[in-house]
Write a protein that holds these residues in place. Structure first.
Motif, PDB file in Angstrom:
ATOM      1  N   THR A 188      96.721  34.654  23.990  1.00 49.28           N
ATOM      2  CA  THR A 188      97.637  34.461  22.869  1.00 49.28           C
ATOM      3  C   THR A 188      96.850  34.035  21.635  1.00 49.28           C
ATOM      4  OG1 THR A 188      99.750  33.437  22.274  1.00 49.28           O
ATOM      5  CG2 THR A 188      98.110  32.007  23.270  1.00 49.28           C
ATOM      6  N   ASN A 189      97.379  34.355  20.452  1.00 47.58           N
ATOM      7  CA  ASN A 189      96.659  34.126  19.200  1.00 47.58           C
ATOM      8  C   ASN A 189      97.406  33.182  18.262  1.00 47.58           C
ATOM      9  OD1 ASN A 189      94.525  35.947  19.826  1.00 47.58           O
ATOM     10  ND2 ASN A 189      95.845  37.667  19.256  1.00 47.58           N
ATOM     11  N   TYR A 190      96.629  32.376  17.536  1.00 49.31           N
ATOM     12  CA  TYR A 190      97.155  31.470  16.515  1.00 49.31           C
ATOM     13  C   TYR A 190      96.407  31.715  15.205  1.00 49.31           C
ATOM     14  CZ  TYR A 190      99.515  28.867  20.207  1.00 49.31           C
ATOM     15  OH  TYR A 190     100.331  28.510  21.253  1.00 49.31           O
ATOM     16  N   LEU A 191      97.137  31.637  14.112  1.00 45.90           N
ATOM     17  CA  LEU A 191      96.536  31.752  12.783  1.00 45.90           C
ATOM     18  C   LEU A 191      95.938  30.402  12.394  1.00 45.90           C
ATOM     19  CD1 LEU A 191      96.114  33.439  10.173  1.00 45.90           C
ATOM     20  CD2 LEU A 191      98.334  32.562   9.388  1.00 45.90           C
ATOM     21  N   ILE A 192      94.660  30.398  11.997  1.00 45.53           N
ATOM     22  CA  ILE A 192      93.976  29.179  11.588  1.00 45.53           C
ATOM     23  C   ILE A 192      93.833  29.170  10.070  1.00 45.53           C
ATOM     24  CG2 ILE A 192      91.869  27.811  11.799  1.00 45.53           C
ATOM     25  CD1 ILE A 192      93.398  28.021  14.372  1.00 45.53           C
ATOM     26  N   GLU A 193      94.171  28.056   9.440  1.00 45.07           N
ATOM     27  CA  GLU A 193      94.011  27.882   7.998  1.00 45.07           C
ATOM     28  C   GLU A 193      93.010  26.761   7.741  1.00 45.07           C
ATOM     29  OE1 GLU A 193      98.612  29.067   6.727  1.00 45.07           O
ATOM     30  OE2 GLU A 193      97.906  27.003   6.518  1.00 45.07           O
ATOM     31  N   VAL A 194      91.981  27.055   6.976  1.00 48.43           N
ATOM     32  CA  VAL A 194      91.017  26.042   6.555  1.00 48.43           C
ATOM     33  C   VAL A 194      91.314  25.723   5.090  1.00 48.43           C
ATOM     34  CG1 VAL A 194      88.594  25.424   6.321  1.00 48.43           C
ATOM     35  CG2 VAL A 194      89.318  26.945   8.174  1.00 48.43           C
ATOM     36  N   LEU A 195      91.785  24.521   4.847  1.00 50.33           N
ATOM     37  CA  LEU A 195      92.274  24.137   3.523  1.00 50.33           C
ATOM     38  C   LEU A 195      91.215  23.373   2.743  1.00 50.33           C
ATOM     39  CD1 LEU A 195      95.796  22.856   4.647  1.00 50.33           C
ATOM     40  CD2 LEU A 195      95.157  25.181   3.975  1.00 50.33           C
ATOM     41  N   ASP A 196      91.131  23.652   1.452  1.00 48.51           N
ATOM     42  CA  ASP A 196      90.227  22.922   0.561  1.00 48.51           C
ATOM     43  C   ASP A 196      91.055  21.931  -0.247  1.00 48.51           C
ATOM     44  OD1 ASP A 196      88.395  21.933  -1.204  1.00 48.51           O
ATOM     45  OD2 ASP A 196      87.745  23.880  -1.986  1.00 48.51           O
ATOM     46  N   SER A 197      91.031  20.674   0.166  1.00 49.18           N
ATOM     47  CA  SER A 197      91.873  19.658  -0.468  1.00 49.18           C
ATOM     48  C   SER A 197      91.365  19.234  -1.839  1.00 49.18           C
ATOM     49  CB  SER A 197      91.981  18.429   0.452  1.00 49.18           C
ATOM     50  OG  SER A 197      92.544  18.789   1.686  1.00 49.18           O
ATOM     51  N   LEU A 225      93.885  27.690   0.279  1.00 52.16           N
ATOM     52  CA  LEU A 225      93.657  28.395   1.536  1.00 52.16           C
ATOM     53  C   LEU A 225      92.620  29.496   1.290  1.00 52.16           C
ATOM     54  CD1 LEU A 225      96.587  29.656   3.857  1.00 52.16           C
ATOM     55  CD2 LEU A 225      94.171  30.154   4.140  1.00 52.16           C
ATOM     56  N   GLY A 226      91.348  29.101   1.244  1.00 50.36           N
ATOM     57  CA  GLY A 226      90.292  30.064   0.962  1.00 50.36           C
ATOM     58  C   GLY A 226      89.756  30.755   2.197  1.00 50.36           C
ATOM     59  N   SER A 227      89.888  30.115   3.353  1.00 52.56           N
ATOM     60  CA  SER A 227      89.377  30.683   4.604  1.00 52.56           C
ATOM     61  C   SER A 227      90.467  30.642   5.671  1.00 52.56           C
ATOM     62  CB  SER A 227      88.153  29.908   5.094  1.00 52.56           C
ATOM     63  OG  SER A 227      87.091  29.975   4.157  1.00 52.56           O
ATOM     64  N   TYR A 228      90.457  31.647   6.517  1.00 56.36           N
ATOM     65  CA  TYR A 228      91.416  31.696   7.616  1.00 56.36           C
ATOM     66  C   TYR A 228      90.724  32.290   8.833  1.00 56.36           C
ATOM     67  CZ  TYR A 228      91.892  36.774   7.626  1.00 56.36           C
ATOM     68  OH  TYR A 228      91.644  38.117   7.765  1.00 56.36           O
ATOM     69  N   GLY A 229      91.394  32.236   9.949  1.00 54.81           N
ATOM     70  CA  GLY A 229      90.836  32.819  11.160  1.00 54.81           C
ATOM     71  C   GLY A 229      91.899  32.994  12.217  1.00 54.81           C
ATOM     72  N   ILE A 230      91.501  33.570  13.322  1.00 55.45           N
ATOM     73  CA  ILE A 230      92.390  33.735  14.465  1.00 55.45           C
ATOM     74  C   ILE A 230      91.758  33.027  15.660  1.00 55.45           C
ATOM     75  CG2 ILE A 230      93.472  35.363  16.062  1.00 55.45           C
ATOM     76  CD1 ILE A 230      94.657  35.448  13.277  1.00 55.45           C
ATOM     77  N   ALA A 231      92.500  32.119  16.263  1.00 57.51           N
ATOM     78  CA  ALA A 231      92.057  31.425  17.472  1.00 57.51           C
ATOM     79  C   ALA A 231      92.773  32.042  18.662  1.00 57.51           C
ATOM     80  CB  ALA A 231      92.367  29.939  17.387  1.00 57.51           C
ATOM     81  N   THR A 232      92.006  32.361  19.698  1.00 58.42           N
ATOM     82  CA  THR A 232      92.570  32.985  20.892  1.00 58.42           C
ATOM     83  C   THR A 232      92.502  32.016  22.064  1.00 58.42           C
ATOM     84  OG1 THR A 232      91.884  35.185  20.144  1.00 58.42           O
ATOM     85  CG2 THR A 232      92.403  34.935  22.482  1.00 58.42           C
ATOM     86  N   LEU A 233      93.650  31.801  22.716  1.00 59.08           N
ATOM     87  CA  LEU A 233      93.715  30.983  23.923  1.00 59.08           C
ATOM     88  C   LEU A 233      93.907  31.899  25.128  1.00 59.08           C
ATOM     89  CD1 LEU A 233      96.026  27.959  22.971  1.00 59.08           C
ATOM     90  CD2 LEU A 233      93.550  28.115  22.843  1.00 59.08           C
ATOM     91  N   SER A 234      93.174  31.604  26.185  1.00 56.58           N
ATOM     92  CA  SER A 234      93.317  32.342  27.434  1.00 56.58           C
ATOM     93  C   SER A 234      93.226  31.349  28.584  1.00 56.58           C
ATOM     94  CB  SER A 234      92.219  33.399  27.562  1.00 56.58           C
ATOM     95  OG  SER A 234      92.345  34.110  28.777  1.00 56.58           O
ATOM     96  N   GLY A 235      94.282  31.288  29.376  1.00 59.97           N
ATOM     97  CA  GLY A 235      94.298  30.344  30.490  1.00 59.97           C
ATOM     98  C   GLY A 235      94.218  28.901  30.061  1.00 59.97           C
ATOM     99  N   GLY A 236      94.742  28.591  28.861  1.00 58.60           N
ATOM    100  CA  GLY A 236      94.712  27.226  28.346  1.00 58.60           C
ATOM    101  C   GLY A 236      93.404  26.841  27.697  1.00 58.60           C
ATOM    102  N   ARG A 237      92.457  27.781  27.572  1.00 63.33           N
ATOM    103  CA  ARG A 237      91.151  27.491  26.961  1.00 63.33           C
ATOM    104  C   ARG A 237      91.025  28.232  25.640  1.00 63.33           C
ATOM    105  NH1 ARG A 237      87.505  30.397  30.415  1.00 63.33           N
ATOM    106  NH2 ARG A 237      89.321  31.753  30.461  1.00 63.33           N
ATOM    107  N   LEU A 238      90.292  27.629  24.700  1.00 66.93           N
ATOM    108  CA  LEU A 238      89.970  28.304  23.451  1.00 66.93           C
ATOM    109  C   LEU A 238      88.797  29.245  23.716  1.00 66.93           C
ATOM    110  CD1 LEU A 238      90.331  28.604  20.365  1.00 66.93           C
ATOM    111  CD2 LEU A 238      88.666  26.760  20.101  1.00 66.93           C
ATOM    112  N   THR A 239      89.072  30.544  23.746  1.00 71.75           N
ATOM    113  CA  THR A 239      88.030  31.510  24.097  1.00 71.75           C
ATOM    114  C   THR A 239      87.362  32.134  22.878  1.00 71.75           C
ATOM    115  OG1 THR A 239      89.725  33.240  24.287  1.00 71.75           O
ATOM    116  CG2 THR A 239      89.085  32.072  26.308  1.00 71.75           C
ATOM    117  N   ALA A 240      88.041  32.119  21.726  1.00 66.56           N
ATOM    118  CA  ALA A 240      87.443  32.713  20.526  1.00 66.56           C
ATOM    119  C   ALA A 240      88.099  32.126  19.286  1.00 66.56           C
ATOM    120  CB  ALA A 240      87.602  34.233  20.539  1.00 66.56           C
ATOM    121  N   ALA A 241      87.305  31.962  18.233  1.00 62.70           N
ATOM    122  CA  ALA A 241      87.816  31.517  16.927  1.00 62.70           C
ATOM    123  C   ALA A 241      86.790  31.898  15.873  1.00 62.70           C
ATOM    124  CB  ALA A 241      88.058  30.012  16.926  1.00 62.70           C
TER     125      ALA A 241
END
Length: 651
Positions: free
Chosen positions: A238-247, A257-273
């Motif tokens: 499953t995938n989540y949208l990641i936002e890296v904010l510049d305060s 919101l200058g940078s973003y990414g996709i974090a992937t969870l598999s089996g409850g583990r963070l497998t990619a970001a």
């Protein structure tokens, strides 16, 4: 004389045959009470059962001690296994004592004094047995989770499978049935059972108060079970949208919101970001001849002609901006589905570096620490290290402009994956505290999961409380990085009259220090929204250009605009009244005040609550202190939403 003594001796022996001395102790384990009874009889069974009862108590005490230590290292399988062993031993002991008690003649429960103790023991022992079994089952679930996901950030762990999850579901249903049975037994305990030992009367109210909480958590967990595989990527990633904010360039949602990414969870583990540049996504969409119209509510935002992922966080209500971000991302990229959005500010990354230690970035020959993180990012983003615009970097990782951020993120994640197990509790505690401070914001598409965050006030939403409230939200519309150089202070003097009306004299001050360095433009422009309770009356305002009033998120909203040159100070003064802010009941007057923190901001609060001259303060909450009987005050940093309260009576 001798015959008399003989008769008395025989009577005493007969009496001893029917006297049972029972020891009852109600222990608190995982917000529940456990009861155990030992009994004294004239037969040889007494010594064995008394020893069993005492041993059961000791096993429960040891299990309690082990579980209390678990938060310091929540992935410690050895501790959980030890606790489970103690619960098993306690259960065996209690079952044996229960069997022996049930083997006694039924008439023994009718013996004066001691019969009532025996009846109490027979009533309480089933609860002790059932809750011991709850402990065994709960530890079994924990052991499985730890064995599969002992480090959620480490891809080398096995991860949870659907077979594992089915086992967790079965264990939970068993735990629920047993705990429900124990609660039912407890609710039907005769009150006389609790009078046989004063210790029972002490523990009973605690357990009774915790029963609704236990039932709520059972219901919540049961509702989460159907969506847990999707949220955790069990079976299918499953995938989540990641936002890296510049305060340092503040936006209502916490920063640019200058940078973003996709974090992937598999089996409850963070497998990619992977982190990349929002401009690559937004510009490609526009270059293809597409655009997203800016919603009418955000026409004040004049930095872009249309909408995009980059500018999706124009509200301080994270559930709202998260949905906007998901919609814009899917529209611009065509990729989905997503299960939620996770946003983080530089403060979270800085505190993570305190745990990992400095990170060396060999591609740039830079050593990044918690102290120079923001400076190094800005050096390459808009400073002397700037190497180009929003064009793809040669390695395809990000844009040339945001390449340093993307590479740094890769190295930080790699270091976090290598953390020893002893550091994981610190990281977990950081995540929890960051949810409170909003340096970490999470939105989950599954409504039951999002409702759980909302119930815990961890959803970073704009709340609509019953009492008084204040929320100042800034939006940098200068496009510079001035917010890291501006000092923000909020002074609020609240005077409550005899009718409970609250009169606020609120001063909002922005100070840009003399000769401070700045990036891009030496003029700061701010669009400010102030959220206060409905029906509040603005009596006077100076220091900004008022841009109107409206209603949103169950609050009244006053909006305004001001500019601030480098080295100057701007002060906004609002004089306003909240009718009926303090309420009265049979116990007296009650004033509640919620001050919310915008993600990514640093404010110093100076609050003074002046009660009527007739007032006598009898309770304060939220950190308020009082110098006399009708004034309460507070001065501190606004690190998270603050719920303040004063209870008073009028003499």
């Amino acid at each position: 004389m001798n015959n008399t003594r003989l008769v008395k001796g025989k009577k005493q022996k007969v009496k001893k045959l029917f006297i049972f001395f029972l020891i009852l102790v109600l222990l608190s384990v995982v917000s529940a009470g456990l009861s155990v009874v030992g009994y004294m009889t004239y037969t040889a069974d007494y010594h064995r059962d008394f020893s069993l009862a005492q041993g059961g108590i000791q096993h429960l005490q040891m299990a309690e001690m082990l579980l209390n230590a678990l938060p310091k290292n929540p992935f410690d399988a050895h501790t959980v296994s030890q606790a489970q062993h103690e619960f098993v031993a306690a259960s065996i002991a209690f079952v044996q004592v229960s069997d022996d008690l049930h083997a006694l003649p039924e008439m023994t429960t009718s013996i004066p004094v001691y019969g009532s103790r025996l009846r109490a023991a027979l009533d309480l022992l089933p609860i002790a047995i059932e809750l011991s079994q709850v402990g065994v089952t709960g530890c079994n679930m924990l052991n499985l989770l730890i064995s599969r996901v002992h480090n959620p950030l480490n891809t080398s762990s096995q991860g949870l499978t659907m077979v594992d999850f089915s086992g967790i579901e079965s264990d939970f249903q068993r735990l629920k049935r047993t705990l429900t049975l124990a609660i039912d037994h407890f609710n039907h305990l005769p009150t006389d059972d609790l009078q046989v030992d004063p210790r029972l009367s002490k523990y009973f109210p605690t357990f009774q108060r915790n029963i609704p909480l236990l039932q709520t958590w059972l219901e919540t967990f049961e509702k989460l079970l159907p969506v847990a595989p999707t949220l955790l990527g069990i079976g299918t990633p499953t995938n989540y949208l990641i936002e890296v904010l510049d305060s340092t360039e503040i936006r209502p949602g916490g920063g640019f919101l200058g940078s973003y990414g996709i974090a992937t969870l598999s089996g409850g583990r963070l497998t990619a970001a992977h982190i990349t540049d929002t401009y690559l996504l937004d510009d490609a969409y526009n270059a293809a001849g597409h655009s997203i119209p800016l919603p009418s509510a955000y026409t004040w935002f004049d930095l872009a002609p249309d909408w995009s992922l980059r500018d999706s966080n124009l509200e301080a209500d994270f559930p709202t901006t998260a949905l906007y971000a998901e919609q814009n991302y899917v529209r611009e990229s065509g990729k989905g589905p997503l299960q939620g959005v996770i946003a983080m500010t530089p403060a979270l990354i800085q505190q993570t570096l305190e745990i990992t230690g400095p990170i060396y970035v060999p591609e740039y020959h830079e050593m990044v620490t918690s102290h120079n993180l923001v400076d190094r990012i800005h050096y390459y983003l808009i400073g002397p290290g700037y190497q180009g615009g929003a064009v793809p970097s040669p390695d395809g990782l990000s844009s040339v402009n945001q390449h340093f951020v993307a590479v740094l993120a890769e190295h930080i994640l790699a270091r976090v994956r290598q953390l020893p197990s002893s550091a994981l509790p610190k990281l977990l505690q950081l995540m929890i505290s960051s949810l409170h401070s909003k340096d970490l914001q999470i939105y989950l598409n599954a409504s039951i999961a999002e409702n759980l965050l909302q119930t815990a006030h961890l959803d970073a939403s704009i709340q609509s409380p019953v009492g008084d409230s204040l929320f100042v939200v800034d939006a940098n519309i200068a496009g510079n990085k001035a917010n890291g150089l501006i000092t923000n202070t909020l002074d609020d003097q609240v005077t409550i009259d005899t009718q409970g009306n609250a009169f606020h004299h609120t001063t909002i001050r922005y100070a840009w220090g003399m000769n401070s360095p700045f990036y891009r433009f030496p003029l700061y422009r701010d669009y400010v929204r102030v959220y206060i309770p409905p029906k509040s009356i603005l009596q006077k305002q100076v220091g900004w250009q008022l841009r109107g009033t409206s209603q949103a998120f169950g609050r009244e909203v006053w909006a305004g605009y001001f500019t601030l040159p480098s080295g100057k100070t701007n002060t906004i003064t609002l004089i306003w009244m909240e009718p009926g802010a303090a309420t009265k009941d049979v116990r007296g007057w009650h004033y509640q005040y919620l001050i919310q923190r915008q993600a990514g901001t640093q404010w110093t609060i100076d609050l003074q609550v002046i009660l009527p001259a007739c007032a006598l303060i009898n309770n304060k909450s939220g950190g308020l202190v009082s110098s006399n009987m009708h004034t309460a005050m507070l001065t501190q940093s606004l690190n998270e939403d603050m719920n303040l309260g004063v209870d008073y009576v009028c003499r």
